[in-house]
Write a protein that holds these residues in place. Structure first.
Motif, PDB file in Angstrom:
ATOM      1  N   LEU B 127       1.166  -0.880   0.136  1.00 40.75           N
ATOM      2  CA  LEU B 127      -0.271   0.009  -0.071  1.00 40.75           C
ATOM      3  C   LEU B 127       0.939   1.862  -0.029  1.00 40.75           C
ATOM      4  O   LEU B 127       0.460   1.866  -0.311  1.00 40.75           O
ATOM      5  N   LYS B 128       1.738   1.113   0.853  1.00 40.38           N
ATOM      6  CA  LYS B 128       2.832   2.053   1.333  1.00 40.38           C
ATOM      7  C   LYS B 128       3.091   2.370  -0.599  1.00 40.38           C
ATOM      8  O   LYS B 128       3.687   3.523  -0.469  1.00 40.38           O
ATOM      9  N   GLN B 129       4.093   1.810  -0.573  1.00 35.74           N
ATOM     10  CA  GLN B 129       4.510   1.427  -2.014  1.00 35.74           C
ATOM     11  C   GLN B 129       3.900   2.312  -3.306  1.00 35.74           C
ATOM     12  O   GLN B 129       4.402   3.200  -4.362  1.00 35.74           O
ATOM     13  N   ILE B 130       2.515   2.037  -3.400  1.00 31.08           N
ATOM     14  CA  ILE B 130       1.695   2.475  -4.249  1.00 31.08           C
ATOM     15  C   ILE B 130       1.971   3.847  -4.370  1.00 31.08           C
ATOM     16  O   ILE B 130       1.219   4.860  -5.130  1.00 31.08           O
ATOM     17  N   GLU B 131       1.442   4.377  -3.010  1.00 32.22           N
ATOM     18  CA  GLU B 131       1.733   5.861  -2.754  1.00 32.22           C
ATOM     19  C   GLU B 131       2.863   6.328  -3.322  1.00 32.22           C
ATOM     20  O   GLU B 131       2.480   7.715  -3.696  1.00 32.22           O
ATOM     21  N   SER B 132       3.717   5.861  -3.092  1.00 28.05           N
ATOM     22  CA  SER B 132       4.525   6.292  -3.696  1.00 28.05           C
ATOM     23  C   SER B 132       4.893   6.793  -4.935  1.00 28.05           C
ATOM     24  O   SER B 132       5.559   7.237  -5.536  1.00 28.05           O
ATOM     25  N   GLU B 133       4.760   5.276  -5.636  1.00 31.54           N
ATOM     26  CA  GLU B 133       4.575   5.665  -7.448  1.00 31.54           C
ATOM     27  C   GLU B 133       3.820   6.791  -7.683  1.00 31.54           C
ATOM     28  O   GLU B 133       3.858   6.641  -8.809  1.00 31.54           O
ATOM     29  N   ILE B 134       2.814   6.314  -6.920  1.00 29.57           N
ATOM     30  CA  ILE B 134       1.740   7.737  -7.765  1.00 29.57           C
ATOM     31  C   ILE B 134       2.765   9.029  -6.987  1.00 29.57           C
ATOM     32  O   ILE B 134       2.576  10.390  -8.041  1.00 29.57           O
ATOM     33  N   ILE B 139       2.724   5.888 -11.556  1.00 27.68           N
ATOM     34  CA  ILE B 139       0.967   5.964 -12.017  1.00 27.68           C
ATOM     35  C   ILE B 139       0.484   7.069 -11.835  1.00 27.68           C
ATOM     36  O   ILE B 139       0.614   7.765 -11.579  1.00 27.68           O
ATOM     37  N   LYS B 140      -1.218   6.541 -12.190  1.00 26.88           N
ATOM     38  CA  LYS B 140      -1.819   7.678 -11.810  1.00 26.88           C
ATOM     39  C   LYS B 140      -2.422   7.604 -11.154  1.00 26.88           C
ATOM     40  O   LYS B 140      -2.197   6.552 -10.531  1.00 26.88           O
ATOM     41  N   PRO B 141      -3.315   9.345 -10.066  1.00 19.84           N
ATOM     42  CA  PRO B 141      -3.510   9.181  -8.493  1.00 19.84           C
ATOM     43  C   PRO B 141      -4.936   7.816  -7.941  1.00 19.84           C
ATOM     44  O   PRO B 141      -5.846   7.759  -9.734  1.00 19.84           O
ATOM     45  N   ALA B 194      -4.688   0.348 -16.828  1.00 16.52           N
ATOM     46  CA  ALA B 194      -5.414   1.114 -15.928  1.00 16.52           C
ATOM     47  C   ALA B 194      -4.438   2.365 -14.972  1.00 16.52           C
ATOM     48  O   ALA B 194      -5.114   3.415 -15.318  1.00 16.52           O
ATOM     49  N   ILE B 195      -3.557   2.228 -14.890  1.00 14.61           N
ATOM     50  CA  ILE B 195      -2.401   3.179 -14.033  1.00 14.61           C
ATOM     51  C   ILE B 195      -1.347   3.715 -14.609  1.00 14.61           C
ATOM     52  O   ILE B 195      -1.288   4.966 -14.201  1.00 14.61           O
ATOM     53  N   LYS B 196      -0.839   3.034 -16.037  1.00 21.13           N
ATOM     54  CA  LYS B 196      -0.034   3.450 -16.180  1.00 21.13           C
ATOM     55  C   LYS B 196       0.048   4.912 -16.995  1.00 21.13           C
ATOM     56  O   LYS B 196      -1.589   5.274 -16.988  1.00 21.13           O
TER      57      LYS B 196
END
Lengths: 197, 197
Positions: B127-134, B139-141, B194-196
Motif C-alpha cells: 500500500l505504501k509502495q503504491i502511494e510512493s509510485e503515485i 502511475i495515475k493517482p 488502467a494505471i500507467k
DNA sequence: TTTAGGTTTAACCATTTGGTTAACAAAAAT
DNA sequence: ATTTTTGTTAACCAAATGGTTAAACCTAAA
C-alpha cells in the motif's frame, strides 16, 4: 404481516447468515416468533423453504443485471450503470452475493435449476456488443469473456469476500461501506481506462 | 501414509466440498477408509480437525502472497508475478479460495484468530509502495486500497464463484481452465493499462 | 517371551434435528 | 347457527450426528 411472510423473512435472514446446512429450523421459527410446525405447514420441508428463499434472492439480482446488459446503450455507459447500480443495490443486502455464491458452490445442481429460469442473467448480447465495439475500433482488442469477468469480479468480489477483505486490509464496517461507495465510480474508471483507445 | 495423514487428507477433501456444517465425520472416516473413532483419537473433535485443515489451507496461500507483495520489486512487476503465480497455484486447488472465503464468512471469529498468525497476508508495504509510485508520478493517482482490491478481485473471484461463473457464461471445466490460463496475463495487462501514465 | 505403548474396532450414548400428529382455535362458508 | 376449512400449538418421533468406551490388536522394547 402474515405468518407466511414472517417465516419467509426469518428464513431469509437465517439462511443468509448460516447457509443451508448451518441453518436450523428451530432458529428460523424463533426468529419469526412462531411455532416450528408452521414452517412445515407453509413450506413442507427445509429444502422447499430454502429454495423459496434462494430463488427470491436470486430473482432480486438477476433482472437488474439483465436490464442493464441487454439495453441498447454504449458499452462504457453500461459498465458505468452496472457498477453503480449493482453496488448501490447490494449495499442494502450486503450478504446476498456471498449467500448466492456459497449455496451455488455447495449445491451445483441448483445451477441447472436456475439456468432454466427466465430471469437468469444472459450475457450473450453484451458479449456480442463487446466484439462489435472491438471491430469498430472503439476499444482495444480483448477477449470479451475476460472483460465481462473483470467487471463482475471487481464489483462482486469485495462483497462476496467481505469478512476476509475487512480483516486483511483492516477496516471497520463503516470504512468498508465508504470504500464501496468510492468503488462505484472507481471500477468503471479503471476498466474504461484499460480498454479505451 | 500414516492414519493421521489419511484422515487429514480426507478431511481436507470433505470440508472443502461440503463446508464445516455440511461435512459429516462419518463421511470423512469413509473417505479415509478408517474407523470413525480414529478421527477423535487423533484430532479430538470436529472443530479441531476443521481448524487443522483450515489453517493448513490458509497457510498454503498466505506466504506466497506475502512473498510477492513484500519483495523489493517495482509495482508492475509485483502485479504480474502475483496474478501469474496465484492463478497457477490455485489451478491445482481450484476449491481453496471459495472454501476459505466461505468458512471465513460463516465463522467471523476465525478472522481474529488467523490475524494473529504470523503468516497472515499483510498489505502495509505494498500500500505504501503504491502511494510512493503515485507521488513519483509513475502511475495515475488512485486510492491504493482500491488498486489492491482490483488485483485481488480479478484474480480470486473467478475461482471463488466458479460454479456460478461456469453456469452463467456457459462453459465447461476445460474451457474454464483455459480462460484462467489466459487470465494470468490478461489481468496484469488490464490493470497496468488502467494505471500507467 | 513378556509387557507396555500406542493403535484400531465395534458397540454404544446423548443430543440434535427435521419432521409429524392430534387436539384445539379461529375464521369462512353453508 | 352449524359445519368446514384454515391456522396454531405442544408433545412426540425416528433418524442422524458428534462423541465415548472398553476391549482387542499390534509391535517394539525390556
Amino acid at each position: 404481516m402474515t405468518t407466511e411472510e414472517k417465516i419467509f423473512e426469518a428464513a431469509f435472514k437465517v439462511f443468509q447468515k448460516k447457509g443451508f446446512t448451518g441453518a436450523r429450523m428451530q432458529e428460523i421459527a424463533d426468529e419469526a416468533e412462531i411455532n416450528k410446525a408452521m414452517l412445515h405447514y407453509f413450506f413442507r420441508s427445509k429444502e422447499r423453504l430454502f429454495e423459496a428463499v434462494f430463488m427470491n434472492a436470486f430473482g432480486k439480482l438477476a433482472p437488474q443485471i439483465n436490464g442493464i446488459f441487454n439495453s441498447d446503450e454504449a458499452l462504457f455507459e453500461k459498465i458505468k450503470k452496472f457498477t453503480d447500480s449493482y453496488i448501490s443495490f447490494v449495499m442494502e443486502y450486503p450478504f446476498l452475493p456471498q449467500f448466492i455464491i456459497q449455496e451455488m458452490n455447495n449445491n451445483p445442481e441448483f445451477v441447472t435449476k436456475f439456468l432454466k429460469d427466465e430471469k437468469r442473467p444472459d450475457p450473450t448480447k453484451i458479449l456480442k456488443q463487446i466484439e462489435s465495439e472491438i471491430e469498430l475500433g472503439l476499444i482495444k482488442p480483448i477477449p470479451p469473456k475476460q472483460l465481462l469477468l473483470d467487471v463482475f469480479s471487481m464489483t462482486v468480489f469485495p462483497f462476496a469476500a467481505q469478512t476476509l477483505v475487512k480483516g486483511i486490509i483492516n477496516i471497520s464496517d463503516e470504512e468498508f461501506f465508504q470504500l464501496m461507495e468510492e468503488r462505484k465510480i472507481h471500477i468503471s474508471e479503471q476498466i474504461i481506462n484499460a480498454i479505451k483507445k
